[in-house]
Write a protein that holds these residues in place. Sequence first.
Motif, PDB file in Angstrom:
ATOM      1  N   GLU A  55       0.838  -1.210   0.000  1.00  0.00           N
ATOM      2  CA  GLU A  55       0.000   0.000   0.000  1.00  0.00           C
ATOM      3  C   GLU A  55       0.872   1.259   0.000  1.00  0.00           C
ATOM      4  OE1 GLU A  55      -0.487  -2.637   2.181  1.00  0.00           O
ATOM      5  OE2 GLU A  55      -2.133  -3.412   0.936  1.00  0.00           O
ATOM      6  N   ARG A  58       2.428   1.560  -3.420  1.00  0.00           N
ATOM      7  CA  ARG A  58       1.452   2.053  -4.390  1.00  0.00           C
ATOM      8  C   ARG A  58       1.246   3.562  -4.221  1.00  0.00           C
ATOM      9  NH1 ARG A  58      -4.215   2.401  -5.417  1.00  0.00           N
ATOM     10  NH2 ARG A  58      -4.496   2.010  -7.645  1.00  0.00           N
ATOM     11  N   HIS A  61       4.198   5.438  -5.578  1.00  0.00           N
ATOM     12  CA  HIS A  61       4.272   5.426  -7.039  1.00  0.00           C
ATOM     13  C   HIS A  61       3.168   6.275  -7.661  1.00  0.00           C
ATOM     14  CE1 HIS A  61       7.189   1.835  -7.854  1.00  0.00           C
ATOM     15  NE2 HIS A  61       7.687   2.751  -7.065  1.00  0.00           N
ATOM     16  N   LEU A  62       2.002   6.310  -7.040  1.00  0.00           N
ATOM     17  CA  LEU A  62       0.928   7.179  -7.547  1.00  0.00           C
ATOM     18  C   LEU A  62       1.366   8.638  -7.435  1.00  0.00           C
ATOM     19  CD1 LEU A  62      -2.331   5.496  -6.161  1.00  0.00           C
ATOM     20  CD2 LEU A  62      -1.468   5.455  -8.505  1.00  0.00           C
ATOM     21  N   ASP A  68      -0.076   3.008 -11.374  1.00  0.00           N
ATOM     22  CA  ASP A  68      -0.141   2.008 -10.291  1.00  0.00           C
ATOM     23  C   ASP A  68       1.309   1.730  -9.886  1.00  0.00           C
ATOM     24  OD1 ASP A  68      -0.862  -0.051  -8.525  1.00  0.00           O
ATOM     25  OD2 ASP A  68      -2.424  -0.771  -9.873  1.00  0.00           O
ATOM     26  N   HIS A  84       1.424  -6.612  -9.386  1.00  0.00           N
ATOM     27  CA  HIS A  84       0.815  -5.294  -9.537  1.00  0.00           C
ATOM     28  C   HIS A  84       0.530  -4.908 -10.978  1.00  0.00           C
ATOM     29  CE1 HIS A  84       1.319  -4.582  -5.274  1.00  0.00           C
ATOM     30  NE2 HIS A  84       2.429  -5.294  -5.416  1.00  0.00           N
ATOM     31  N   ARG A  85       1.144  -5.623 -11.887  1.00  0.00           N
ATOM     32  CA  ARG A  85       0.856  -5.374 -13.308  1.00  0.00           C
ATOM     33  C   ARG A  85       0.746  -6.714 -14.007  1.00  0.00           C
ATOM     34  NH1 ARG A  85       2.563   0.340 -15.474  1.00  0.00           N
ATOM     35  NH2 ARG A  85       2.683   1.398 -13.463  1.00  0.00           N
TER      36      ARG A  85
END
Length: 173
Positions: A55, A58, A61-62, A68, A84-85
């Motif tokens: 979390e 994420r 990175h956001l 994402d 995550h991808r």
Amino acid sequence: MLHEQYPMNIAGGTVATEDMLLTKIESGIYMSAESVRFLVIHCTATREDQDYTPEQLRRDHLRRGFIDVGYHFYIRRDGTVTQHRRLNEVGAHCRPFNRCSIGICYEGGLDAKGKPKDTRTLKQRASLIGLLRDLHRQFPKALICGHCEMPGATPKACPCFKPSKEFAYLMKG
Ligand SMILES: [Zn+2]
């Protein structure tokens, strides 16, 4: 294309069909299986005694403007792997190689004082090997390397060990 049997296990998850692997999402950018040339390993550059959850990753990175988490896979200190991808989705982890690579990141990379160090736990090592075996089966031509080993990449310690050497045996097999 892919010569694997489905369902396929990737990092403990199951990919039921090739369609599932290649399904497009509207916002993403996709690469073909043949275009995956590198499996690039990273570290989070967080201290070995520090938690850095998916979390938090994420959120960070956001904030950097990514859609994402930039890596495809994340490996916690306890060996937990999260994806995550999608495999064929272009990541955001290793310019200018994002269109031909899969990004794998382990939690850690700094000692308790903040100095670069290979902090992988035994469980992280085991998860990483399992993941690389799965990915290498899927992308047999892909080279396993560290972020700092990528040609032209900004010199960095990441991931604090030399994957091309450590995993040379996987690439032969
Ligand atoms: Zn990196």
